[in-house]
Design a protein around this motif. Structure first.
Motif, PDB file in Angstrom:
ATOM      1  N   GLY A 252       0.796  -1.179   0.151  1.00  0.00           N
ATOM      2  CA  GLY A 252      -0.081   0.013   0.123  1.00  0.00           C
ATOM      3  C   GLY A 252       0.801   1.213   0.076  1.00  0.00           C
ATOM      4  N   LYS A 253       2.011   1.223  -0.435  1.00  0.00           N
ATOM      5  CA  LYS A 253       2.860   2.527  -0.364  1.00  0.00           C
ATOM      6  C   LYS A 253       2.867   3.135  -1.988  1.00  0.00           C
ATOM      7  CE  LYS A 253       4.510   1.199   3.366  1.00  0.00           C
ATOM      8  NZ  LYS A 253       4.346   2.099   4.655  1.00  0.00           N
ATOM      9  N   PRO A 254       2.663   4.570  -2.034  1.00  0.00           N
ATOM     10  CA  PRO A 254       2.538   5.068  -2.922  1.00  0.00           C
ATOM     11  C   PRO A 254       3.746   5.105  -3.781  1.00  0.00           C
ATOM     12  CG  PRO A 254       2.733   6.786  -1.178  1.00  0.00           C
ATOM     13  CD  PRO A 254       2.786   5.468  -0.704  1.00  0.00           C
ATOM     14  N   LEU A 255       3.535   5.176  -5.372  1.00  0.00           N
ATOM     15  CA  LEU A 255       4.771   5.001  -6.033  1.00  0.00           C
ATOM     16  C   LEU A 255       5.137   6.147  -6.977  1.00  0.00           C
ATOM     17  CD1 LEU A 255       3.565   1.767  -7.920  1.00  0.00           C
ATOM     18  CD2 LEU A 255       4.775   1.843  -5.709  1.00  0.00           C
ATOM     19  N   VAL A 256       6.466   6.594  -7.036  1.00  0.00           N
ATOM     20  CA  VAL A 256       7.128   7.609  -7.907  1.00  0.00           C
ATOM     21  C   VAL A 256       8.014   6.874  -8.804  1.00  0.00           C
ATOM     22  CG1 VAL A 256       8.428   9.664  -8.144  1.00  0.00           C
ATOM     23  CG2 VAL A 256       6.664   9.419  -5.987  1.00  0.00           C
ATOM     24  N   VAL A 257       7.702   6.705 -10.076  1.00  0.00           N
ATOM     25  CA  VAL A 257       8.370   5.896 -11.050  1.00  0.00           C
ATOM     26  C   VAL A 257       8.888   6.794 -12.387  1.00  0.00           C
ATOM     27  CG1 VAL A 257       7.261   3.831 -10.328  1.00  0.00           C
ATOM     28  CG2 VAL A 257       6.632   5.252 -12.446  1.00  0.00           C
ATOM     29  N   ARG A 258       9.912   6.323 -12.985  1.00  0.00           N
ATOM     30  CA  ARG A 258      10.330   6.861 -14.042  1.00  0.00           C
ATOM     31  C   ARG A 258       9.436   6.507 -15.233  1.00  0.00           C
ATOM     32  NH1 ARG A 258      15.052   9.214 -15.222  1.00  0.00           N
ATOM     33  NH2 ARG A 258      16.051   7.922 -13.506  1.00  0.00           N
ATOM     34  N   ASP A 259       9.011   7.321 -15.996  1.00  0.00           N
ATOM     35  CA  ASP A 259       7.897   7.161 -17.217  1.00  0.00           C
ATOM     36  C   ASP A 259       8.759   6.245 -18.092  1.00  0.00           C
ATOM     37  OD1 ASP A 259       5.824   6.960 -18.651  1.00  0.00           O
ATOM     38  OD2 ASP A 259       5.621   9.124 -19.016  1.00  0.00           O
ATOM     39  N   ILE A 260       8.927   4.943 -18.158  1.00  0.00           N
ATOM     40  CA  ILE A 260       9.364   4.451 -18.959  1.00  0.00           C
ATOM     41  C   ILE A 260       8.473   3.327 -19.485  1.00  0.00           C
ATOM     42  CG2 ILE A 260      11.748   4.579 -18.270  1.00  0.00           C
ATOM     43  CD1 ILE A 260      11.520   1.786 -16.979  1.00  0.00           C
ATOM     44  N   GLU A 261       8.739   2.432 -20.456  1.00  0.00           N
ATOM     45  CA  GLU A 261       7.543   1.564 -21.294  1.00  0.00           C
ATOM     46  C   GLU A 261       7.333   0.430 -20.241  1.00  0.00           C
ATOM     47  OE1 GLU A 261       7.053  -1.240 -25.308  1.00  0.00           O
ATOM     48  OE2 GLU A 261       8.780   0.365 -25.097  1.00  0.00           O
ATOM     49  N   THR A 262       8.365   0.131 -19.603  1.00  0.00           N
ATOM     50  CA  THR A 262       7.919  -0.999 -18.578  1.00  0.00           C
ATOM     51  C   THR A 262       6.895  -0.761 -17.601  1.00  0.00           C
ATOM     52  OG1 THR A 262      10.410  -1.470 -18.498  1.00  0.00           O
ATOM     53  CG2 THR A 262       8.961  -2.495 -16.789  1.00  0.00           C
ATOM     54  N   PHE A 263       6.503   0.458 -17.424  1.00  0.00           N
ATOM     55  CA  PHE A 263       5.477   0.843 -16.486  1.00  0.00           C
ATOM     56  C   PHE A 263       4.509   1.253 -17.220  1.00  0.00           C
ATOM     57  CE2 PHE A 263       9.373   1.682 -13.734  1.00  0.00           C
ATOM     58  CZ  PHE A 263       9.305   0.296 -13.115  1.00  0.00           C
ATOM     59  N   SER A 264       4.133   0.999 -18.310  1.00  0.00           N
ATOM     60  CA  SER A 264       3.078   1.807 -19.148  1.00  0.00           C
ATOM     61  C   SER A 264       1.667   1.143 -18.731  1.00  0.00           C
ATOM     62  CB  SER A 264       3.251   1.152 -20.716  1.00  0.00           C
ATOM     63  OG  SER A 264       3.063  -0.050 -20.878  1.00  0.00           O
ATOM     64  N   TRP A 265       1.715   0.040 -17.830  1.00  0.00           N
ATOM     65  CA  TRP A 265       0.655  -0.654 -17.389  1.00  0.00           C
ATOM     66  C   TRP A 265      -0.084   0.324 -16.174  1.00  0.00           C
ATOM     67  CZ3 TRP A 265       0.703  -2.775 -12.580  1.00  0.00           C
ATOM     68  CH2 TRP A 265       1.857  -2.929 -11.995  1.00  0.00           C
ATOM     69  N   LEU A 266       0.815   1.262 -15.451  1.00  0.00           N
ATOM     70  CA  LEU A 266       0.181   1.800 -14.318  1.00  0.00           C
ATOM     71  C   LEU A 266      -0.214   3.139 -14.797  1.00  0.00           C
ATOM     72  CD1 LEU A 266       3.475   1.374 -12.139  1.00  0.00           C
ATOM     73  CD2 LEU A 266       1.218   0.549 -11.410  1.00  0.00           C
ATOM     74  N   ASP A 267      -1.240   3.510 -14.045  1.00  0.00           N
ATOM     75  CA  ASP A 267      -1.853   4.668 -14.665  1.00  0.00           C
ATOM     76  C   ASP A 267      -1.344   5.981 -13.714  1.00  0.00           C
ATOM     77  OD1 ASP A 267      -3.804   3.560 -16.420  1.00  0.00           O
ATOM     78  OD2 ASP A 267      -5.302   3.083 -14.749  1.00  0.00           O
ATOM     79  N   ASP A 268      -0.707   6.943 -14.384  1.00  0.00           N
ATOM     80  CA  ASP A 268      -0.297   8.009 -13.796  1.00  0.00           C
ATOM     81  C   ASP A 268      -1.291   8.710 -13.193  1.00  0.00           C
ATOM     82  OD1 ASP A 268       1.695  10.259 -13.295  1.00  0.00           O
ATOM     83  OD2 ASP A 268       1.496  11.105 -15.207  1.00  0.00           O
ATOM     84  N   GLY A 269      -1.060   9.235 -11.888  1.00  0.00           N
ATOM     85  CA  GLY A 269      -1.994   9.897 -11.132  1.00  0.00           C
ATOM     86  C   GLY A 269      -3.216   9.396 -10.488  1.00  0.00           C
ATOM     87  N   GLU A 270      -3.219   7.996 -10.673  1.00  0.00           N
ATOM     88  CA  GLU A 270      -3.974   7.132 -10.230  1.00  0.00           C
ATOM     89  C   GLU A 270      -3.555   6.087  -9.273  1.00  0.00           C
ATOM     90  OE1 GLU A 270      -7.477   7.337 -10.231  1.00  0.00           O
ATOM     91  OE2 GLU A 270      -7.357   9.194 -11.458  1.00  0.00           O
ATOM     92  N   GLU A 271      -2.523   5.182  -9.818  1.00  0.00           N
ATOM     93  CA  GLU A 271      -1.908   4.199  -9.284  1.00  0.00           C
ATOM     94  C   GLU A 271      -0.175   4.569  -8.807  1.00  0.00           C
ATOM     95  OE1 GLU A 271      -4.451   0.805 -11.580  1.00  0.00           O
ATOM     96  OE2 GLU A 271      -2.640   1.601 -12.364  1.00  0.00           O
ATOM     97  N   CYS A 272       0.170   5.699  -9.414  1.00  0.00           N
ATOM     98  CA  CYS A 272       1.523   6.049  -9.251  1.00  0.00           C
ATOM     99  C   CYS A 272       1.537   7.529  -9.738  1.00  0.00           C
ATOM    100  CB  CYS A 272       2.686   5.324 -10.018  1.00  0.00           C
ATOM    101  SG  CYS A 272       2.249   5.580 -11.856  1.00  0.00           S
ATOM    102  N   LEU A 273       2.831   8.060  -9.572  1.00  0.00           N
ATOM    103  CA  LEU A 273       3.063   9.438 -10.212  1.00  0.00           C
ATOM    104  C   LEU A 273       4.264   9.104 -11.227  1.00  0.00           C
ATOM    105  CD1 LEU A 273       3.089  12.339  -7.322  1.00  0.00           C
ATOM    106  CD2 LEU A 273       1.413  11.371  -8.814  1.00  0.00           C
ATOM    107  N   LYS A 274       4.303   9.341 -12.343  1.00  0.00           N
ATOM    108  CA  LYS A 274       5.188   9.250 -13.209  1.00  0.00           C
ATOM    109  C   LYS A 274       6.150  10.352 -13.584  1.00  0.00           C
ATOM    110  CE  LYS A 274       3.145   5.362 -15.669  1.00  0.00           C
ATOM    111  NZ  LYS A 274       2.659   4.832 -16.714  1.00  0.00           N
ATOM    112  N   VAL A 275       7.425  10.230 -13.934  1.00  0.00           N
ATOM    113  CA  VAL A 275       8.156  11.294 -14.050  1.00  0.00           C
ATOM    114  C   VAL A 275       8.991  10.964 -15.551  1.00  0.00           C
ATOM    115  CG1 VAL A 275      10.246  12.890 -13.274  1.00  0.00           C
ATOM    116  CG2 VAL A 275       8.477  11.742 -11.712  1.00  0.00           C
ATOM    117  N   GLY A 276       8.673  12.040 -16.355  1.00  0.00           N
ATOM    118  CA  GLY A 276       9.351  11.793 -17.793  1.00  0.00           C
ATOM    119  C   GLY A 276      10.841  12.195 -17.717  1.00  0.00           C
TER     120      GLY A 276
END
Length: 342
Positions: A252-276
């Motif tokens: 149940g930890k919030p995620l901050v991930v790099r916006d790479i193709e591997t994490f395309s299945w995660l919804d930015d702003g909903e299940e994580c925060l993505k950084v381009g």
């Protein structure tokens, strides 16, 4: 049905690959798949987890004997670099070797759609995507360790954390530089450092990290990492899937991930925060380094998660999404795959 489930170099390989093999065997137990950990052709299926020379030798023998060969595509040249000493030099010759090795399989198991897209550039062997999964039992009771691990490493919430081997490819430079930019926030990387296996640049980044950035080395109970951490920061440049990320989600930890193709299945702003990376999207930073690291974007994302309610909201959605990756949810896929081959 009996499976020869072989993991070459099992005594030396740790981290995500070893965890995946452990998960597979737990899933076999759940669905009643009989297996041996020894390489043998006295089985219905030969399943190889690391295509070293011994595995390749057995794969060739199995094909001649008519025993179906399954190979996991844990290793690619793309994610081999920037890991340990000499891995950059080995990445180039590794590609043609893996092309031949993976081409021996009747079926390749890829841990993610991204990994499958990479493997399609290696061989035309049939592929099936099966997640490495997350072992929820491994995390049971992690909350009870919060006070102990915060005290051990002198951590104050909200603590930004990472779990895994300390290697440059996983975004070490970004992690350390973000800590530099946020001196009032505690950053901690839980996982082995193995200095003798690390290059000069990796050791420099660890040694010159700011006081608010802690490297714990090996921890005896990884549940403590998920207890003490508040924001899981994963600035990796290349990943096949990321078991630590799935564990953080299950916790149940919030995620901050790099916006790479591997994490395309995660919804930015909903299940994580993505950084381009630099030049990509609203988080672009003019002072990003030559590699494209958008440190300012990670600072902004972590700043947004100082709010406890926002952390709870993202963490709850991540936990819900992680249920599809539980061992129980995916275990039967192995039995079906083996039955199809036999």
């Amino acid at each position: 049905m009996k499976v020869s489930h072989y993991f070459e170099f099992a005594e030396r390989v740790t981290g995500g690959m070893a965890a995946s093999v452990d998960h597979q065997r737990k899933m076999f137990d759940r669905v009643g798949v009989e297996y041996t950990t020894e390489p043998t052709l006295d089985a219905d299926v030969l399943h190889l987890n690391l295509m070293g020379p011994r595995s390749v030798w057995y794969a060739r023998r199995a094909r001649k004997a008519g025993v179906p060969v399954v190979a996991h595509t844990h290793v690619t040249a793309e994610d081999f670099g920037d890991s340990f000493r000499f891995t950059n030099a080995l990445a180039r010759p590794l590609r043609p070797y893996l092309r031949r090795a993976y081409g021996l399989a009747d079926r390749l198991i890829c841990p993610s759609e991204y990994n499958r897209s990479v493997i399609e550039g290696y061989t035309d062997a049939p592929t099936t995507v099966v997640s490495n999964g997350v072992d929820r039992g491994k995390l049971y009771g992690f909350e009870s360790l919060e006070a102990e691990y915060r005290d051990r490493y002198d951590l104050d919430p909200p603590t930004v954390f990472m779990v895994g081997h300390v290697i440059k490819r996983k975004g070490l430079e970004t992690f350390v530089e973000t800590a530099h930019r946020m001196p009032d926030v505690d950053f901690v990387w839980f996982g082995p450092i193995d200095r003798s296996l690390k290059g000069r640049e990796t050791k420099r980044l660890v040694d010159e990290a700011p006081r608010n950035c802690t490297f714990t080395g090996f921890v005896d109970d990884i549940r403590g990492a998920y207890a003490a951490g508040d924001v899981f920061c994963f600035p990796t440049h290349e990943e096949n899937e990321g078991i630590a990320l799935l564990e953080a989600m299950a916790a149940g930890k919030p995620l901050v991930v790099r916006d790479i193709e591997t994490f395309s299945w995660l919804d930015d702003g909903e299940e994580c925060l993505k950084v381009g990376d630099a030049g990509d999207g609203a988080h672009a930073a003019a002072d990003a380094d030559a590699r494209g690291d958008n440190v300012e974007g990670f600072v902004e994302a972590i700043d947004a998660l100082r709010d406890a309610d926002r952390r709870a909201e993202l963490g709850a959605r991540a936990a819900e999404r992680s249920e599809a990756f539980s061992l129980d949810a995916i275990a039967d896929r192995y039995r079906s795959l083996y039955a199809d081959l036999v």
